[in-house]
Scaffold this motif. Structure first.
Motif, PDB file in Angstrom:
ATOM      1  N   ALA A 142       8.370   2.904 -23.391  1.00 41.74           N
ATOM      2  CA  ALA A 142       9.728   3.409 -23.595  1.00 41.74           C
ATOM      3  C   ALA A 142       9.786   4.919 -23.387  1.00 41.74           C
ATOM      4  N   VAL A 143       8.780   5.626 -23.913  1.00 42.45           N
ATOM      5  CA  VAL A 143       8.757   7.080 -23.755  1.00 42.45           C
ATOM      6  C   VAL A 143       8.490   7.463 -22.304  1.00 42.45           C
ATOM      7  N   ILE A 144       7.627   6.708 -21.646  1.00 44.48           N
ATOM      8  CA  ILE A 144       7.377   6.948 -20.218  1.00 44.48           C
ATOM      9  C   ILE A 144       8.664   6.766 -19.429  1.00 44.48           C
ATOM     10  N   ASN A 145       9.409   5.714 -19.739  1.00 47.20           N
ATOM     11  CA  ASN A 145      10.680   5.497 -19.045  1.00 47.20           C
ATOM     12  C   ASN A 145      11.608   6.685 -19.225  1.00 47.20           C
ATOM     13  N   MET A 146      11.689   7.206 -20.454  1.00 44.80           N
ATOM     14  CA  MET A 146      12.574   8.346 -20.703  1.00 44.80           C
ATOM     15  C   MET A 146      12.126   9.571 -19.916  1.00 44.80           C
ATOM     16  N   SER A 147      10.814   9.763 -19.798  1.00 47.85           N
ATOM     17  CA  SER A 147      10.324  10.907 -19.023  1.00 47.85           C
ATOM     18  C   SER A 147      10.719  10.776 -17.554  1.00 47.85           C
TER      19      SER A 147
ATOM     20  N   MET B  21       0.815  -1.208   0.000  1.00 44.53           N
ATOM     21  CA  MET B  21       0.000   0.000   0.000  1.00 44.53           C
ATOM     22  C   MET B  21       0.853   1.263   0.000  1.00 44.53           C
ATOM     23  N   ASN B  22       2.032   1.187   0.607  1.00 46.18           N
ATOM     24  CA  ASN B  22       2.830   2.401   0.793  1.00 46.18           C
ATOM     25  C   ASN B  22       3.862   2.591  -0.298  1.00 46.18           C
ATOM     26  N   GLN B  23       3.871   1.735  -1.301  1.00 42.67           N
ATOM     27  CA  GLN B  23       4.856   1.851  -2.369  1.00 42.67           C
ATOM     28  C   GLN B  23       4.359   2.784  -3.461  1.00 42.67           C
ATOM     29  N   GLU B  24       5.236   3.694  -3.880  1.00 43.59           N
ATOM     30  CA  GLU B  24       4.906   4.522  -5.039  1.00 43.59           C
ATOM     31  C   GLU B  24       5.444   3.819  -6.273  1.00 43.59           C
ATOM     32  N   TRP B  25       4.553   3.507  -7.176  1.00 43.05           N
ATOM     33  CA  TRP B  25       4.935   2.818  -8.389  1.00 43.05           C
ATOM     34  C   TRP B  25       5.479   3.814  -9.408  1.00 43.05           C
ATOM     35  N   ASP B  26       6.478   3.381 -10.154  1.00 42.98           N
ATOM     36  CA  ASP B  26       6.924   4.218 -11.263  1.00 42.98           C
ATOM     37  C   ASP B  26       5.812   4.317 -12.311  1.00 42.98           C
ATOM     38  N   LEU B  27       5.154   3.188 -12.544  1.00 42.81           N
ATOM     39  CA  LEU B  27       4.133   3.126 -13.587  1.00 42.81           C
ATOM     40  C   LEU B  27       3.022   2.180 -13.178  1.00 42.81           C
TER      41      LEU B  27
ATOM     42  N   VAL C 118      13.431   9.062 -16.504  1.00 47.29           N
ATOM     43  CA  VAL C 118      14.884   9.290 -16.477  1.00 47.29           C
ATOM     44  C   VAL C 118      15.170  10.780 -16.386  1.00 47.29           C
ATOM     45  N   GLU C 119      14.505  11.565 -17.242  1.00 44.62           N
ATOM     46  CA  GLU C 119      14.718  13.012 -17.231  1.00 44.62           C
ATOM     47  C   GLU C 119      14.339  13.607 -15.884  1.00 44.62           C
ATOM     48  N   GLU C 120      13.232  13.152 -15.311  1.00 44.41           N
ATOM     49  CA  GLU C 120      12.771  13.656 -14.019  1.00 44.41           C
ATOM     50  C   GLU C 120      13.773  13.313 -12.926  1.00 44.41           C
TER      51      GLU C 120
ATOM     52  N   ARG D  80      11.701  -0.634 -13.995  1.00 41.35           N
ATOM     53  CA  ARG D  80      10.700   0.238 -13.375  1.00 41.35           C
ATOM     54  C   ARG D  80       9.755  -0.570 -12.478  1.00 41.35           C
ATOM     55  N   ARG D  81       9.443   0.014 -11.323  1.00 41.97           N
ATOM     56  CA  ARG D  81       8.434  -0.585 -10.445  1.00 41.97           C
ATOM     57  C   ARG D  81       7.085  -0.437 -11.147  1.00 41.97           C
ATOM     58  N   THR D  82       6.567  -1.540 -11.641  1.00 39.56           N
ATOM     59  CA  THR D  82       5.402  -1.489 -12.529  1.00 39.56           C
ATOM     60  C   THR D  82       4.301  -2.402 -12.024  1.00 39.56           C
ATOM     61  N   LEU D  83       3.092  -1.879 -12.028  1.00 39.12           N
ATOM     62  CA  LEU D  83       1.895  -2.644 -11.652  1.00 39.12           C
ATOM     63  C   LEU D  83       0.894  -2.570 -12.785  1.00 39.12           C
ATOM     64  N   VAL D  84       0.335  -3.725 -13.142  1.00 40.73           N
ATOM     65  CA  VAL D  84      -0.745  -3.789 -14.127  1.00 40.73           C
ATOM     66  C   VAL D  84      -2.034  -4.125 -13.400  1.00 40.73           C
ATOM     67  N   VAL D  85      -3.043  -3.288 -13.564  1.00 42.57           N
ATOM     68  CA  VAL D  85      -4.366  -3.533 -12.986  1.00 42.57           C
ATOM     69  C   VAL D  85      -5.297  -3.959 -14.121  1.00 42.57           C
ATOM     70  N   ASP D  86      -5.876  -5.136 -14.004  1.00 47.08           N
ATOM     71  CA  ASP D  86      -6.657  -5.682 -15.111  1.00 47.08           C
ATOM     72  C   ASP D  86      -8.009  -6.188 -14.623  1.00 47.08           C
ATOM     73  N   ALA D  87      -9.069  -5.734 -15.307  1.00 44.80           N
ATOM     74  CA  ALA D  87     -10.423  -6.156 -14.950  1.00 44.80           C
ATOM     75  C   ALA D  87     -10.819  -7.454 -15.639  1.00 44.80           C
ATOM     76  N   GLY D  88     -10.010  -7.927 -16.600  1.00 43.79           N
ATOM     77  CA  GLY D  88     -10.274  -9.211 -17.245  1.00 43.79           C
ATOM     78  C   GLY D  88     -11.380  -9.204 -18.270  1.00 43.79           C
ATOM     79  N   THR D  89     -11.620  -8.046 -18.924  1.00 46.53           N
ATOM     80  CA  THR D  89     -12.676  -7.971 -19.940  1.00 46.53           C
ATOM     81  C   THR D  89     -12.137  -7.343 -21.221  1.00 46.53           C
ATOM     82  N   PRO D  90     -11.187  -7.996 -21.900  1.00 48.00           N
ATOM     83  CA  PRO D  90     -10.639  -7.429 -23.131  1.00 48.00           C
ATOM     84  C   PRO D  90     -11.674  -7.350 -24.237  1.00 48.00           C
ATOM     85  N   ARG D  91     -11.477  -6.426 -25.158  1.00 45.60           N
ATOM     86  CA  ARG D  91     -12.428  -6.218 -26.245  1.00 45.60           C
ATOM     87  C   ARG D  91     -12.591  -7.458 -27.111  1.00 45.60           C
ATOM     88  N   ASN D  92     -11.502  -8.225 -27.304  1.00 44.68           N
ATOM     89  CA  ASN D  92     -11.563  -9.370 -28.212  1.00 44.68           C
ATOM     90  C   ASN D  92     -11.925 -10.680 -27.529  1.00 44.68           C
TER      91      ASN D  92
END
Length: 315
Positions: A302-307, A5-11, A309-311, A32-44
């Motif tokens: 990739a672009v998010i990662n670069m942003s 709960m207390n972790q700030e994710w990069d993405l 890095v710059e930050e 990058r500290r990355t979390l994917v949140v998925d509701a399990g209802t893809p369009r296809n």
């Protein structure tokens, strides 16, 4: 999975289908500290098989997602099953509120969790609102289809129909002449360009309104109009796109009109009108197939990662 709960994710990536897992793989490889949140209802999810995806042609869409998920997890990416209910600015980052199944009451209802992220990628896809024609929903993804490049080969040389839902249906009908010489276009009162050219090339044009689809032995067999029935083996039509991003309304993300519906307005790399939010897949490109959505997700990560890095270098 117990996400800290207390972790700030990069993405935090919202949506775990093609664009989401591809972005997750790229972000994981960027450490990058990355979390994917998925509701399990893809369009296809209504299609039994997908095509034009190298290495996965003819395989279930869920197989592609499972493979991508396993690869991303190998690089430390975490996945959480749940539904995002709110996305808002908080301090220098973003706050994501998630309803997580099984973390609420004893009866298994969802419990809310609030996480922080430096960046968010919206890979929520879209939903298809179908025309209110009896039978369409029943056969959607099976013999009621929308993409000739995805399904045309499987119904090639059969009796095909196009039920017009917008001026874009003219493009759909023209394209389908590559796959069959037995094509019927049901104009449904929609003004369609190029119909005389199609008629001259053997395409049947029906102006009588469609009232339902006919089935025999649990299979699509025809199209019923007010003036009669027309045998078909499959039907193509365009849906109305609906974005599932109500949770982000506080960010006032810019949208744009396309021939396929309203989508998020992004630049070539998926950046939205908010400096910390990107988008990839059908949420910003309604015509994106699985490989196109995956490529967009990888590029956005990739672009998010670069942003980031710059930050970090700025301190």
């Amino acid at each position: 999975m117990m996400v800290p709960m207390n972790q700030e994710w990069d993405l935090i990536i919202i949506g775990g289908s093609a664009a989401g897992v591809a972005a997750a793989l790229t972000a994981g490889r960027c450490l990058r500290r990355t979390l994917v949140v998925d509701a399990g209802t893809p369009r296809n999810r209504f299609a039994a098989h997908m095509h034009n995806t190298v290495g996965f042609d003819g395989k279930p869409p869920a197989e592609f997602v499972a493979a991508g998920r396993a690869e991303a997890q190998a690089y430390g990416v975490e996945f959480l099953s749940g539904t995002v209910t709110r996305l808002r600015e908080e301090g220098t980052g973003l706050e994501v509120t998630i309803d997580v199944a099984g973390e609420g009451s004893a009866d298994g209802r969802a419990g809310a969790r609030v996480l922080r992220a430096r960046r968010v990628l919206l890979a929520t896809g879209a939903s298809d609102d179908l025309p209110a024609i009896p039978g369409v929903e029943r056969f959607w993804g099976k013999s009621v289809l929308h993409c000739p490049y995805c399904h045309g080969y499987e119904v090639a040389n059969q009796r095909l129909g196009v039920i017009a839902t917008s001026p874009m249906s003219a493009h759909q009908a023209t394209l389908l002449t590559q796959w069959t010489k037995k094509l019927t276009v049901f104009t449904q009162g929609v003004e369609l360009a190029g119909m005389e050219r199609l008629r001259a090339n053997g395409v049947r044009i029906v102006e009588s309104p469609v009232i339902s689809l006919k089935s025999e032995n649990e299979r699509l067999a025809g199209v019923r109009t007010q003036e009669g029935e027309y045998p078909v083996d499959a039907v193509f039509l365009g849906s109305t796109l609906r974005l599932n991003i109500g949770f982000a309304e506080e960010l006032n993300l810019a949208t744009k009109e396309t021939p396929m519906g309203v989508v998020l307005d992004v630049d070539h790399a998926g950046a939205t009108s908010h400096p910390k939010v990107w988008a990839a897949g059908n949420v910003s490109n309604p015509g994106a197939t699985v490989p196109v959505a995956a490529a967009a997700g990888s590029q956005a990560a990739a672009v998010i990662n670069m942003s980031l890095v710059e930050e970090d270098l700025e301190g």
